[in-house]
Design an enzyme around this catalytic site. Structure first.
Site, mmCIF file in Angstrom:
data_model
loop_
_atom_site.group_PDB
_atom_site.id
_atom_site.type_symbol
_atom_site.label_atom_id
_atom_site.label_comp_id
_atom_site.label_asym_id
_atom_site.label_seq_id
_atom_site.Cartn_x
_atom_site.Cartn_y
_atom_site.Cartn_z
ATOM 1 N N SER A 90 0.817 -1.405 -0.140
ATOM 2 C CA SER A 90 -0.078 -0.104 0.002
ATOM 3 C C SER A 90 0.840 1.227 -0.077
ATOM 4 O O SER A 90 1.874 1.244 0.749
ATOM 5 C CB SER A 90 -0.943 -0.203 1.232
ATOM 6 O OG SER A 90 -1.797 1.373 1.299
ATOM 7 N N HIS A 94 2.841 12.281 -1.176
ATOM 8 C CA HIS A 94 2.018 13.691 -1.209
ATOM 9 C C HIS A 94 3.238 14.407 -1.763
ATOM 10 O O HIS A 94 4.274 14.845 -0.799
ATOM 11 C CB HIS A 94 1.731 14.099 0.338
ATOM 12 C CG HIS A 94 0.253 13.578 0.890
ATOM 13 N ND1 HIS A 94 -0.815 13.768 0.509
ATOM 14 C CD2 HIS A 94 0.217 12.474 1.788
ATOM 15 C CE1 HIS A 94 -1.594 12.908 0.845
ATOM 16 N NE2 HIS A 94 -1.195 12.305 1.859
ATOM 17 N N HIS A 104 -2.676 7.398 -4.547
ATOM 18 C CA HIS A 104 -2.847 6.126 -3.658
ATOM 19 C C HIS A 104 -2.985 4.855 -4.550
ATOM 20 O O HIS A 104 -3.452 4.869 -5.589
ATOM 21 C CB HIS A 104 -4.094 6.303 -2.806
ATOM 22 C CG HIS A 104 -4.505 5.107 -2.347
ATOM 23 N ND1 HIS A 104 -5.499 4.436 -2.832
ATOM 24 C CD2 HIS A 104 -4.013 4.232 -0.984
ATOM 25 C CE1 HIS A 104 -5.868 3.172 -2.000
ATOM 26 N NE2 HIS A 104 -4.979 3.283 -1.222
ATOM 27 N N ASN A 106 -3.059 0.366 -3.979
ATOM 28 C CA ASN A 106 -2.624 -0.845 -2.883
ATOM 29 C C ASN A 106 -3.309 -1.910 -3.770
ATOM 30 O O ASN A 106 -4.022 -1.944 -4.746
ATOM 31 C CB ASN A 106 -3.460 -0.524 -1.569
ATOM 32 C CG ASN A 106 -4.652 -0.853 -1.830
ATOM 33 O OD1 ASN A 106 -5.412 -2.221 -1.596
ATOM 34 N ND2 ASN A 106 -5.587 0.022 -1.801
ATOM 35 N N VAL A 107 -2.483 -3.213 -3.616
ATOM 36 C CA VAL A 107 -2.914 -4.539 -3.926
ATOM 37 C C VAL A 107 -2.701 -5.431 -2.651
ATOM 38 O O VAL A 107 -1.709 -5.233 -1.953
ATOM 39 C CB VAL A 107 -1.951 -4.994 -5.195
ATOM 40 C CG1 VAL A 107 -2.309 -4.141 -6.451
ATOM 41 C CG2 VAL A 107 -0.374 -4.569 -4.770
ATOM 42 N N HIS A 143 -6.153 7.359 -16.380
ATOM 43 C CA HIS A 143 -7.169 6.409 -16.624
ATOM 44 C C HIS A 143 -6.846 5.692 -17.971
ATOM 45 O O HIS A 143 -7.282 4.358 -17.892
ATOM 46 C CB HIS A 143 -8.479 7.244 -16.920
ATOM 47 C CG HIS A 143 -9.152 7.535 -15.554
ATOM 48 N ND1 HIS A 143 -9.834 6.722 -15.018
ATOM 49 C CD2 HIS A 143 -9.078 8.851 -14.719
ATOM 50 C CE1 HIS A 143 -10.380 7.314 -13.980
ATOM 51 N NE2 HIS A 143 -10.115 8.594 -13.917
ATOM 52 N N HIS A 173 -21.284 13.173 2.509
ATOM 53 C CA HIS A 173 -21.980 14.170 3.230
ATOM 54 C C HIS A 173 -21.404 15.672 2.768
ATOM 55 O O HIS A 173 -22.072 16.585 2.873
ATOM 56 C CB HIS A 173 -21.280 14.312 4.582
ATOM 57 C CG HIS A 173 -19.669 14.539 4.831
ATOM 58 N ND1 HIS A 173 -18.929 13.531 4.410
ATOM 59 C CD2 HIS A 173 -19.248 15.590 5.278
ATOM 60 C CE1 HIS A 173 -17.789 14.166 4.827
ATOM 61 N NE2 HIS A 173 -17.702 15.317 5.100
#
Length: 245
Positions: A90, A94, A104, A106-107, A143, A173
């Site tokens: 992971s 920054h 970010h 992770n696998v 992408h 939110h």
């Protein structure tokens, strides 16, 4: 199910990514090994106050135990009481320059075993990009590489995992996404171990290709306190997502 092969892949992936990032930054990551008293441990590769990265980590973990805690099997009663093994890589990076996005990836792999029973296992992972100042060509590139990583496993895989990522990294939110997304998947155990492991490797192996060219394009952009202030404001959203969701 070759768990040692998975572990060696994850360790190699961590090493390859760190080597690529060190080449970009010019500063070495420091290495901290740790042990888990209940079983397992990991290696944290960390960088602070680099030339490019203000702070970042590329972490490997491999933990195991004789019995899953009840909370871990609440939604999957079939694995209650089984021995378990979990491992993965992971990372979060920054950069200092506000024009270079936070990223970010992770696998991971999980297995729950029991004598005289078939193991229950799955893979998960993904990568997503969080720009402070968005550039269309960066979004398209990120992408496109995610799609390139997943297309060999079926035409519908990338669209499904992209949509999953968009749903997952969303601040409900605030009614806003955390960044521009990427791909996300979990509970991957079909159509078989070989295919699932290959897909997970493809995501991990495409990370540098997805991120490094964006860094190269933006790292020398001039910025001042105005841009740094906005970066700090947007980083608050990143922290907020982690704390709330």
């Amino acid at each position: 199910m070759q768990t040692e092969e998975i572990k060696q892949y994850f360790l190699g992936l961590q090493g390859n990514i760190v080597a690529g990032l060190e080449k970009l930054d010019g500063k070495s990551f420091r290495s901290d090994a740790w042990k888990r008293p209940q079983g397992g441990g990991g290696i944290s590769k960390l960088i602070e106050e680099g030339k490019l990265f203000e702070r970042g980590g590329v972490n490997f973990s491999h933990v195991h135990g004789d019995k899953l805690p009840p909370s871990a099997s609440a939604s999957r009663p079939e694995i209650a009481g089984r021995a378990f093994e979990a491992m993965g890589v992971s990372l979060v990076l920054h950069p200092r320059n506000p024009y270079v996005p936070t990223v970010h990836m992770n696998v991971r792999f999980f297995a729950a075993t029991k004598r005289e029973a078939e193991p229950v296992w799955w893979f998960g992972g993904g990568m997503d990009l969080t720009p402070y100042y968005g550039f269309e060509e960066d979004c398209v590139h990120f992408h496109a590489v995610c799609k390139q990583a997943l297309t060999p496993f079926g035409q519908g895989v990338y669209p499904d995992y992209k949509a999953w990522c968009d749903r997952y990294f969303y601040l409900k939110h605030r009614n806003e996404p955390r960044g521009i997304g990427g791909v996300f998947f979990d509970d991957l155990s079909s159509p078989g171990f070989t295919n699932c492991f290959a897909l997970t490797r493809s995501v991990g192996d495409h990370f540098l290709e997805a991120y490094a060219p964006i860094v190269a394009r933006r790292r020398d952009n001039e910025y001042g306190e105005r841009e740094r202030d906005f970066q700090a404001y947007r980083r608050g959203r990143y922290v907020e997502f982690n704390l709330v969701y």
